[in-house]
Motif scaffolding. Sequence first.
Motif, mmCIF file in Angstrom:
data_model
loop_
_atom_site.group_PDB
_atom_site.id
_atom_site.type_symbol
_atom_site.label_atom_id
_atom_site.label_comp_id
_atom_site.label_asym_id
_atom_site.label_seq_id
_atom_site.Cartn_x
_atom_site.Cartn_y
_atom_site.Cartn_z
ATOM 1 N N ARG A 155 0.861 -1.184 0.000
ATOM 2 C CA ARG A 155 0.000 0.000 0.000
ATOM 3 C C ARG A 155 0.894 1.230 0.000
ATOM 4 O O ARG A 155 1.649 1.453 0.943
ATOM 5 C CB ARG A 155 -0.925 0.005 1.224
ATOM 6 C CG ARG A 155 -1.956 -1.102 1.212
ATOM 7 C CD ARG A 155 -3.029 -0.918 2.279
ATOM 8 N NE ARG A 155 -2.501 -0.962 3.623
ATOM 9 C CZ ARG A 155 -2.547 0.043 4.492
ATOM 10 N NH1 ARG A 155 -3.057 1.213 4.121
ATOM 11 N NH2 ARG A 155 -2.054 -0.082 5.708
ATOM 12 N N ASP A 156 0.812 2.007 -1.034
ATOM 13 C CA ASP A 156 1.717 3.143 -1.186
ATOM 14 C C ASP A 156 1.503 4.190 -0.101
ATOM 15 O O ASP A 156 2.437 4.894 0.286
ATOM 16 C CB ASP A 156 1.516 3.769 -2.574
ATOM 17 C CG ASP A 156 2.632 4.731 -2.929
ATOM 18 O OD1 ASP A 156 3.795 4.294 -2.966
ATOM 19 O OD2 ASP A 156 2.339 5.928 -3.135
ATOM 20 N N GLU A 157 0.274 4.296 0.427
ATOM 21 C CA GLU A 157 0.000 5.334 1.420
ATOM 22 C C GLU A 157 0.726 5.090 2.741
ATOM 23 O O GLU A 157 0.849 6.007 3.563
ATOM 24 C CB GLU A 157 -1.496 5.438 1.672
ATOM 25 C CG GLU A 157 -2.119 4.195 2.275
ATOM 26 C CD GLU A 157 -3.613 4.348 2.449
ATOM 27 O OE1 GLU A 157 -4.069 5.482 2.667
ATOM 28 O OE2 GLU A 157 -4.338 3.331 2.371
ATOM 29 N N ASN A 162 3.706 7.089 1.747
ATOM 30 C CA ASN A 162 3.411 8.440 1.260
ATOM 31 C C ASN A 162 1.924 8.729 1.447
ATOM 32 O O ASN A 162 1.105 8.398 0.577
ATOM 33 C CB ASN A 162 3.801 8.556 -0.218
ATOM 34 C CG ASN A 162 3.507 9.935 -0.780
ATOM 35 O OD1 ASN A 162 3.301 10.897 -0.028
ATOM 36 N ND2 ASN A 162 3.461 10.033 -2.100
ATOM 37 N N PRO A 163 1.529 9.334 2.569
ATOM 38 C CA PRO A 163 0.100 9.565 2.848
ATOM 39 C C PRO A 163 -0.593 10.424 1.801
ATOM 40 O O PRO A 163 -1.816 10.342 1.653
ATOM 41 C CB PRO A 163 0.125 10.268 4.218
ATOM 42 C CG PRO A 163 1.440 9.891 4.831
ATOM 43 C CD PRO A 163 2.391 9.753 3.683
ATOM 44 N N GLU A 164 0.153 11.264 1.071
ATOM 45 C CA GLU A 164 -0.449 12.153 0.084
ATOM 46 C C GLU A 164 -0.490 11.545 -1.313
ATOM 47 O O GLU A 164 -0.799 12.233 -2.286
ATOM 48 C CB GLU A 164 0.343 13.482 0.040
ATOM 49 C CG GLU A 164 0.459 14.187 1.382
ATOM 50 C CD GLU A 164 -0.902 14.529 1.960
ATOM 51 O OE1 GLU A 164 -1.812 14.874 1.183
ATOM 52 O OE2 GLU A 164 -1.057 14.439 3.190
ATOM 53 N N THR A 165 -0.196 10.288 -1.450
ATOM 54 C CA THR A 165 -0.139 9.658 -2.764
ATOM 55 C C THR A 165 -1.506 9.639 -3.448
ATOM 56 O O THR A 165 -2.537 9.499 -2.769
ATOM 57 C CB THR A 165 0.380 8.213 -2.640
ATOM 58 O OG1 THR A 165 0.365 7.595 -3.922
ATOM 59 C CG2 THR A 165 -0.482 7.400 -1.703
ATOM 60 N N ALA A 188 -3.792 6.580 -2.598
ATOM 61 C CA ALA A 188 -4.246 6.361 -1.222
ATOM 62 C C ALA A 188 -5.531 5.548 -1.227
ATOM 63 O O ALA A 188 -6.440 5.793 -2.027
ATOM 64 C CB ALA A 188 -4.474 7.700 -0.522
ATOM 65 N N GLY A 189 -5.595 4.574 -0.340
ATOM 66 C CA GLY A 189 -6.782 3.725 -0.258
ATOM 67 C C GLY A 189 -6.757 2.532 -1.175
ATOM 68 O O GLY A 189 -7.678 1.715 -1.154
ATOM 69 N N LYS A 198 -5.315 5.296 -10.547
ATOM 70 C CA LYS A 198 -4.712 5.924 -9.363
ATOM 71 C C LYS A 198 -3.244 5.537 -9.237
ATOM 72 O O LYS A 198 -2.396 6.377 -8.901
ATOM 73 C CB LYS A 198 -5.475 5.500 -8.098
ATOM 74 C CG LYS A 198 -6.848 6.125 -7.958
ATOM 75 C CD LYS A 198 -7.469 5.745 -6.617
ATOM 76 C CE LYS A 198 -8.792 6.450 -6.408
ATOM 77 N NZ LYS A 198 -9.379 6.120 -5.088
ATOM 78 N N ARG A 205 0.150 7.931 -9.456
ATOM 79 C CA ARG A 205 1.201 7.897 -8.447
ATOM 80 C C ARG A 205 2.556 7.658 -9.100
ATOM 81 O O ARG A 205 3.559 8.298 -8.754
ATOM 82 C CB ARG A 205 0.903 6.794 -7.430
ATOM 83 C CG ARG A 205 1.775 6.816 -6.192
ATOM 84 C CD ARG A 205 2.895 5.820 -6.259
ATOM 85 N NE ARG A 205 2.379 4.486 -6.406
ATOM 86 C CZ ARG A 205 3.111 3.456 -6.769
ATOM 87 N NH1 ARG A 205 4.384 3.643 -7.058
ATOM 88 N NH2 ARG A 205 2.611 2.249 -6.899
#
Length: 462
Positions: A386-388, A391-394, A397-398, A436, A440
């Motif tokens: 999970r990329d988030e 990086n929470p702002e990716t 996200a989700g 998405k 990213r």
Amino acid sequence: MTPQELEACVLAGLLNGGATPDAFDVLAGTPEEAFCTLFYRRTFREIKKQALGSGLIDILFISEALGGTSLADLSEIARLPATVPNLKGYAGKMVKAWRSRKVARLLQESAEAIRTAVNQAQRDLFIDKAVAQLLDITADTGNVLPLHIADLLPRYQDTLLKRLDGSASSSNLLTGISALDDAMGGINPQDLIVVAGRPGMGKTELALKIVEGVTAAGGGALIFSMEMAALQIAERALAGSQAMPVSRLRNPKEMHDDEWAGLTAAISRLASRDIWIVDATDLTIEQIRAIAETHKRRYPQLATIVVDYLGLIKKPQAERNDLAVAHISRNLKTMAMRLHTPTFALSQLSRAVDSRPAAQRRPVMSDLRDSGAIEQDADSILFLYRDEVYNPETPAAGVAEIILGKCRFAAAGTIIYQQFTHGHFVPIDRHIAKEKTRLRLDAERPRRPPRKYSELYSSEKF
């Protein structure tokens, strides 16, 4: 009938019947150690040697090979009233009697060793050793024989037809995650599946999602939770069935009426499922196998086993850590094959993943700890990413990615997308997830610096 009489009947059937197909089956499935009489053991060894070497079982040649002085003894054995058609039955009873003696001797020796042990650590070592030997003895039924493919194909045709009519008893295990089932074609009954990822990626949650899908179809599940208490597993299962955050269950005063109604329905639904949890810590692989085998005998509908997680299984004494891990992974695969029950083993990835550049943190096979043994024994390896987490702002996200790092029945590298909401996996449109992810990846590509005016336009005179 005494063990010696039973052994003599087996030899009589071999000497009188000759090198028949039944004789070769008995020779292949009967260990020499099953004969407790030394002369009978030597005779059986020579019969096996000559039958496999020259395709002949003859009393004169057997006597000559034994020294030429045993013809009278062999003739007396051959005169026993043991009928040749009953040869395999006599051999089966003899092997069972030998295994019973072997188990009795093992239990007696182990009990004596445990009684005379000087401390608890030594007693635990003797117990683990006894359990491992007992599992090996009970696994060896003496009936390991090759099968011709012509005998297997009609059975496979029946299985194929049953799959065609949707018979659940003959189809592979379905995880309940449609995209994953489509990609893998379901899970074979004897598969070991490793689910690997860094902390926080959702390994336990994915395992509970699969347990929910398996038990919804009527199968049973056995969960070995060595990281969380059984009550925590139940809490997460309830939250997952309602797709609500676990934090809502921990603050029930803030829950709304519709949430209470959904929770009540979920409790009733899960209570009727065949889900069992073992939350003991520091279990050895032999203890896990023993518990699973006992549970399978009591509840034959057991359809999947989850071990959470591989790194918390107590390692046996070994010269190197990789050998200890190899022993554990091999036993997990053996357990899946023997119980005919797919086994999911959760595993942590190496910290080296987090030290790589942001665009290169998707896991690969070498990220598995002691990956050689695990990669060899596992039928499928599922990586979670999970990329988030990094990086929470990716833009992604989700979105959770289930990457097929290894799969015997699908292309390695295939990615299954899931929405990760409130800590749970839920379906997502594949095209939306891919878009998405593309955004990213575009954001991670290095930007070229703007070019200078002199590079765009020539300053030379006409």
